[in-house]
Motif scaffolding. Structure first.
Motif, PDB file in Angstrom:
ATOM      1  N   VAL A  75      -4.775   1.928  -0.685  1.00 13.17           N
ATOM      2  CA  VAL A  75      -4.635   2.068   0.763  1.00 13.17           C
ATOM      3  C   VAL A  75      -5.911   1.581   1.450  1.00 13.17           C
ATOM      4  O   VAL A  75      -7.024   1.996   1.097  1.00 13.17           O
ATOM      5  CB  VAL A  75      -4.350   3.533   1.157  1.00 13.17           C
ATOM      6  N   ASN A  76      -5.731   0.680   2.415  1.00 13.53           N
ATOM      7  CA  ASN A  76      -6.843   0.148   3.200  1.00 13.53           C
ATOM      8  C   ASN A  76      -6.707   0.684   4.620  1.00 13.53           C
ATOM      9  O   ASN A  76      -5.857   0.216   5.376  1.00 13.53           O
ATOM     10  CB  ASN A  76      -6.815  -1.380   3.199  1.00 13.53           C
ATOM     11  N   TYR A 103       2.436   3.323   7.677  1.00 10.73           N
ATOM     12  CA  TYR A 103       3.277   2.249   7.137  1.00 10.73           C
ATOM     13  C   TYR A 103       4.730   2.697   7.002  1.00 10.73           C
ATOM     14  O   TYR A 103       5.658   1.939   7.297  1.00 10.73           O
ATOM     15  CB  TYR A 103       2.752   1.790   5.775  1.00 10.73           C
ATOM     16  N   ALA A 104       4.923   3.925   6.555  1.00 10.69           N
ATOM     17  CA  ALA A 104       6.287   4.439   6.391  1.00 10.69           C
ATOM     18  C   ALA A 104       7.007   4.505   7.730  1.00 10.69           C
ATOM     19  O   ALA A 104       8.206   4.194   7.828  1.00 10.69           O
ATOM     20  CB  ALA A 104       6.249   5.818   5.734  1.00 10.69           C
ATOM     21  N   ALA A 105       6.285   4.914   8.781  1.00 13.78           N
ATOM     22  CA  ALA A 105       6.893   5.019  10.112  1.00 13.78           C
ATOM     23  C   ALA A 105       7.353   3.650  10.603  1.00 13.78           C
ATOM     24  O   ALA A 105       8.481   3.487  11.096  1.00 13.78           O
ATOM     25  CB  ALA A 105       5.890   5.629  11.092  1.00 13.78           C
ATOM     26  N   GLN A 108       0.832  -1.203   0.000  1.00  5.17           N
ATOM     27  CA  GLN A 108       0.000   0.000   0.000  1.00  5.17           C
ATOM     28  C   GLN A 108       0.868   1.256   0.000  1.00  5.17           C
ATOM     29  O   GLN A 108       0.565   2.237  -0.686  1.00  5.17           O
ATOM     30  CB  GLN A 108      -0.906   0.000   1.230  1.00  5.17           C
ATOM     31  N   LEU A 109       1.962   1.210   0.755  1.00  8.91           N
ATOM     32  CA  LEU A 109       2.852   2.370   0.831  1.00  8.91           C
ATOM     33  C   LEU A 109       3.426   2.726  -0.532  1.00  8.91           C
ATOM     34  O   LEU A 109       3.516   3.908  -0.891  1.00  8.91           O
ATOM     35  CB  LEU A 109       3.993   2.078   1.817  1.00  8.91           C
ATOM     36  N   PHE A 110       3.800   1.716  -1.314  1.00  7.26           N
ATOM     37  CA  PHE A 110       4.452   1.960  -2.605  1.00  7.26           C
ATOM     38  C   PHE A 110       3.501   1.853  -3.789  1.00  7.26           C
ATOM     39  O   PHE A 110       3.929   1.749  -4.933  1.00  7.26           O
ATOM     40  CB  PHE A 110       5.626   0.999  -2.778  1.00  7.26           C
ATOM     41  N   GLY A 111       2.189   1.887  -3.525  1.00  6.14           N
ATOM     42  CA  GLY A 111       1.213   1.994  -4.596  1.00  6.14           C
ATOM     43  C   GLY A 111       0.888   0.718  -5.334  1.00  6.14           C
ATOM     44  O   GLY A 111       0.211   0.763  -6.369  1.00  6.14           O
TER      45      GLY A 111
END
Length: 496
Positions: free
Chosen positions: A195-196, A285-287, A188-191
């Motif tokens: 995004v859910n 998600y990035a964190a 989801q972070l990288f497309g």
């Protein structure tokens, strides 16, 4: 938000039979009750050390260092087993975990604990929980080679149990999500996927803990075996700086993973008290993806005093130390505040402890960041400033997450009248924990050294305040423990 909508947001669950759920609940309660009992004993040990340093209770120096070793390894190990209970309870709702393996790890943990207790109180081992080489094998007669070996073997056994448990967690996550990247939300972070916002935060946190702690414990197993070989074959002499790096990598990752495992209580329970779902996002998600690397790379800030360390490692550690707590702490703390703001939150012991944990985690990391500045570290690192920072975020950050989850299991979501033991326990624990952390920090700021059994006369007043604070902490946990022992075993599982 309506209760129906909230239930839908958190209802993606694995189907278990009623018997399986009851067996799992019993196992989790066993972890938590054990945690409360051992935490109480470790806090009594800590209070005894502070009383000895304040000349209020005579403790022989050798015994002091045995208690110091017990206190350190006991708190870290118990934090590991109790935080695992929190994570496992929620993670099994999303992936199919084995209760038998959960019990197996618990049994292996207790076996390792018995061996470690024997090494300390029968073998008189007092080399500290960090077992820094070559101290375990060079005791000048204070303890035998067998006692040191038993201590190291006990740690190795405990680590083996955790590795087996993490293998089961990995199997379950892979069976449900296909790969760890998807579980972490990276697709989801990288497309790669839309995004859910209802992708379970618990799965993200559990996957991160699995990855870093599996690596950390494996590294710990390697260094423990190396040191066991050295004990019985002194001609085998591993590089001391390498061994120290491996030990601190293992120790730093393990204790940090306990708070990342326990924070799922915040993600799962605050929505139930506020009626608002905790939504995940690309920032979330990035964190968590960033912290996978940060928590493993930041450990060299423990080694700033070791001049032979490579300069690049020191620079990396200092830079990452400034920011390692920010990604997850910010998204978690901000998310928690947004859930609570104007929510009409149901205040009871559990919800108050969960909010306290956010304060303790956020504030407790500040002294750590200060100590990670090289110019400051040269002055403060071998002082009581360091126990100040980790007592701050353990007593007021980590433990309130575990305690809050326990009181959720005990009381559910109900408001009602708070029992007197819970009310007095909460405020005694809060005041004592805050005072103890500040006393440690103040002692460190005045250059009072850590790990000293005997204090100079001018240091004694600080130790006396520390003893008072520790007594309040012990009283709070004692009241909590009485409540837990009398009510938790028969408490039904709360409904979502």
């Amino acid at each position: 938000m309506s209760a129906t909508t909230l239930d839908t947001a958190v209802s993606k669950r694995v189907d278990y039979s009623e018997a399986e759920n009851q067996a799992a609940l019993v196992a989790v309660k066993a972890h938590l009750i054990t945690g409360f009992l051992v935490f109480l004993l470790m806090m009594l040990a800590g209070a005894a050390m502070r009383a000895a340093q304040s000349n209020m209770m005579p403790v022989e120096a050798g015994l002091f260092y045995q208690i110091l070793t017990l206190h350190g390894v006991g708190v870290v190990g118990t934090a590991g087993i109790a935080s695992t209970g929190v994570l496992w309870y929620f993670l099994r709702q999303y992936v199919p975990l084995s209760t038998k393996i959960f019990w197996l790890n618990f049994g292996v943990f207790l076996a390792g604990v018995v061996i470690i207790l024997g090494s300390i109180f029968i073998g008189k081992y007092g080399g500290g929980w960090t077992f820094l080489y070559p101290l375990p094998g060079i005791s000048l007669g204070a303890w035998s080679t067998g006692a040191a070996a038993a201590f190291l073997l006990g740690l190795l056994i405990i680590g083996t149990g955790f590795l087996i448990l993490y293998l089961d967690m990995g199997r379950a996550i892979l069976s449900q999500y296909g790969n760890f990247g998807r579980a972490l939300g990276l697709t989801q972070l990288f497309g790669k996927e839309p995004v859910n916002p209802y992708h379970p935060a618990t799965v993200v946190a559990g996957t991160m803990v699995l990855i870093v702690n599996f690596i950390g414990i494996a590294v710990g197993a390697v260094v423990l075996v190396m040191m066991l070989v050295n004990l019985y074959n002194p001609e085998f002499k591993p590089d001391a700086l390498l061994v120290k790096n491996l030990i601190y990598f293992f120790g730093h990752v393990f204790i940090n993973a306990t708070i990342y495992a326990s924070v799922v209580a915040v993600y799962e329970l605050l929505p139930r008290y506020t009626g608002r779902p905790y939504k995940t996002s690309k920032v979330f998600y990035a964190a968590w993806f960033a912290i996978v690397f940060m928590v493993m790379a930041v450990y060299p800030h423990h080694l700033f005093m070791d001049a032979p360390m490579p300069m690049w490692a020191m620079i990396t550690a200092q830079v990452l130390s400034y920011g390692s707590g920010i990604p997850v702490l910010v998204v978690t703390g901000y998310g928690a505040l947004m859930l609570v703001y104007r929510s009409g939150i149901q205040w009871n012991t559990a919800s108050k402890l969960l909010i306290l944990s956010m304060f303790g985690w956020a504030a407790g990391v500040i002294p750590a960041i200060i100590d990670a500045m090289v110019s400051v570290n040269r002055v403060l690192h071998n002082t009581l400033w360091v126990p100040g920072h980790f007592h701050f975020y353990l007593l007021l950050g980590l433990l309130p997450m575990i305690f809050g989850f326990t009181f959720y299991l005990l009381n559910g979501k109900k408001e009602g009248k708070t029992p007197l033991t819970e009310k007095l326990g909460f405020y005694s624990y809060l005041i004592g924990g805050l005072l103890l952390a500040l006393t440690f920090l103040g002692s460190g700021a005045h250059s009072i050294p850590r790990r000293w059994a005997v204090h100079m006369e001018e240091w004694v007043p600080y130790a006396q305040w520390g003893t008072l604070a520790a007594t309040l902490v012990v009283l709070g946990v004692l009241l909590f423990t009485i409540r837990v022992l009398t009510a938790l075993p028969k408490a039904p599982e709360p409904s979502v």
